[in-house]
Scaffold this motif. Sequence first.
Motif, PDB file in Angstrom:
ATOM      1  N   ASP A  19       0.822  -1.218   0.000  1.00 19.63           N
ATOM      2  CA  ASP A  19       0.000   0.000   0.000  1.00 19.63           C
ATOM      3  C   ASP A  19       0.855   1.266   0.000  1.00 19.63           C
ATOM      4  O   ASP A  19       0.340   2.379   0.151  1.00 19.63           O
ATOM      5  CB  ASP A  19      -0.953   0.012   1.195  1.00 19.63           C
ATOM      6  N   PHE A  20       2.181   1.105  -0.159  1.00 19.33           N
ATOM      7  CA  PHE A  20       3.121   2.222  -0.293  1.00 19.33           C
ATOM      8  C   PHE A  20       3.237   3.079   0.971  1.00 19.33           C
ATOM      9  O   PHE A  20       3.761   4.195   0.908  1.00 19.33           O
ATOM     10  CB  PHE A  20       2.760   3.114  -1.490  1.00 19.33           C
ATOM     11  N   GLN A  21       2.776   2.598   2.113  1.00 22.60           N
ATOM     12  CA  GLN A  21       2.929   3.344   3.359  1.00 22.60           C
ATOM     13  C   GLN A  21       3.501   2.433   4.443  1.00 22.60           C
ATOM     14  O   GLN A  21       2.885   1.434   4.818  1.00 22.60           O
ATOM     15  CB  GLN A  21       1.584   3.927   3.831  1.00 22.60           C
ATOM     16  N   LEU A  22       4.699   2.785   4.909  1.00 24.26           N
ATOM     17  CA  LEU A  22       5.317   2.046   6.008  1.00 24.26           C
ATOM     18  C   LEU A  22       4.819   2.668   7.316  1.00 24.26           C
ATOM     19  O   LEU A  22       5.464   3.526   7.916  1.00 24.26           O
ATOM     20  CB  LEU A  22       6.838   2.131   5.901  1.00 24.26           C
ATOM     21  N   ASP A  23       3.629   2.230   7.735  1.00 27.27           N
ATOM     22  CA  ASP A  23       2.957   2.879   8.859  1.00 27.27           C
ATOM     23  C   ASP A  23       2.727   1.944  10.046  1.00 27.27           C
ATOM     24  O   ASP A  23       2.019   2.303  10.987  1.00 27.27           O
ATOM     25  CB  ASP A  23       1.622   3.476   8.405  1.00 27.27           C
ATOM     26  N   ARG A  24       3.330   0.751  10.007  1.00 26.15           N
ATOM     27  CA  ARG A  24       3.224  -0.173  11.141  1.00 26.15           C
ATOM     28  C   ARG A  24       4.556  -0.898  11.303  1.00 26.15           C
ATOM     29  O   ARG A  24       5.271  -1.157  10.325  1.00 26.15           O
ATOM     30  CB  ARG A  24       2.116  -1.217  10.933  1.00 26.15           C
ATOM     31  N   LEU A  25       4.873  -1.253  12.541  1.00 24.52           N
ATOM     32  CA  LEU A  25       6.151  -1.920  12.803  1.00 24.52           C
ATOM     33  C   LEU A  25       6.260  -3.260  12.095  1.00 24.52           C
ATOM     34  O   LEU A  25       7.351  -3.659  11.664  1.00 24.52           O
ATOM     35  CB  LEU A  25       6.326  -2.121  14.312  1.00 24.52           C
ATOM     36  N   ASP A  26       5.133  -3.985  11.944  1.00 25.39           N
ATOM     37  CA  ASP A  26       5.204  -5.302  11.319  1.00 25.39           C
ATOM     38  C   ASP A  26       5.454  -5.223   9.817  1.00 25.39           C
ATOM     39  O   ASP A  26       5.703  -6.236   9.172  1.00 25.39           O
ATOM     40  CB  ASP A  26       3.917  -6.092  11.594  1.00 25.39           C
ATOM     41  N   LYS A  27       5.430  -4.021   9.242  1.00 24.59           N
ATOM     42  CA  LYS A  27       5.735  -3.861   7.810  1.00 24.59           C
ATOM     43  C   LYS A  27       7.221  -3.625   7.551  1.00 24.59           C
ATOM     44  O   LYS A  27       7.654  -3.596   6.400  1.00 24.59           O
ATOM     45  CB  LYS A  27       4.949  -2.674   7.240  1.00 24.59           C
TER      46      LYS A  27
END
Length: 357
Positions: A19-27
């Motif tokens: 989704d082109f957004q690194l917005d969670r630690l698990d990503k």
Amino acid sequence: MTPILFIDRDGTLVEEPDDFQLDRLDKLRFIPGVIPALLRLRDAGYQFVMVTNQDGLGTPAFPQADFDGPHELMMQVLQSQGVSFREVLIDTSLPSDNAPTRKPGIGLALHYLKDRSVDWPRSAMVGDRETDNAFARNLGVRAFQLCTPQFGGEWDWPAIAHALADAPRTARVERITRETRIRVEVDLDRVAEPSITTGLGFFDHMLEQIGKHGGFALSLHCDGDLHIDEHHTVEDSALALGQALREALGNKRGIGRYGFTLPMDEALATAALDFSGRPYLAFEGGFQRERIGDMPTELVAHFFRSLCESAGLNLNLQVRGDNDHHKVEACFKVVARALRQAIKREGSELPSTKGLL
């Protein structure tokens, strides 16, 4: 003078989420090989500047808090391994804004252009998209595009570290005539398995000896007029390889220049060579068989003569023995070992009292 490596973030340091957004630690996932490569470049004197587009960061669609957690963890991991950044430059605009600070614009990096301590010829940009390449062009530095399924590219981190830290002596030569189409690539400062295809099995095996025992990366592919005979394929391959060696050696500073004797069972071959710039072959030896595999033995000396002509190489090659296969292979191996000694780079002095090679 300090070289700077400008580095994109998503898709370059860490894998880019779907989704082109690194917005969670698990990503958070690091790109393979990135940390060892950065450590090599750090030890080579590079400083790192991160330059990243983060579309709409700070808006309800991409809250700052969602960005900060994964980003801070990424920076902590890198710092714990010895990788630090001189500066982190983040553009938060949207593509439709056409902001000069958004890559490929260089608005965020303009202050570096005024820094006289930056070694611009050695500086570079690493990214995963064409916009990163365009940023590099706008800044006037070399671009490296990582190989990714989404955007193509041809580099990985170990190769980038090799290209920048080792300053490898490389060359790529294409020789196209009515008789042959040849592509040769050499990297004199990297060891790799040879990649050879000429249509002549035994000749392929002999060229593999040059790369393997020469201690350098060699790729040679030839489409020749084998329906006529083997002469053009062997000769033109030697000419193309010699040209590639000459181009890769450049000004020849730091090379060993000379070298080798090598036994192979009952056969003994001696090669004394000199990258003098004056081509000459002195060959002593003979063969009883007309062919070894699909390669005429009369082309052995002709191969080395052609190599000398295009490489600017002086070669004295002698071989004796009973088994012609062993004698031919010993010739290629001993020249390869002599090349290994001669092309080895130590320091930057020119090995000549003339001041020119």
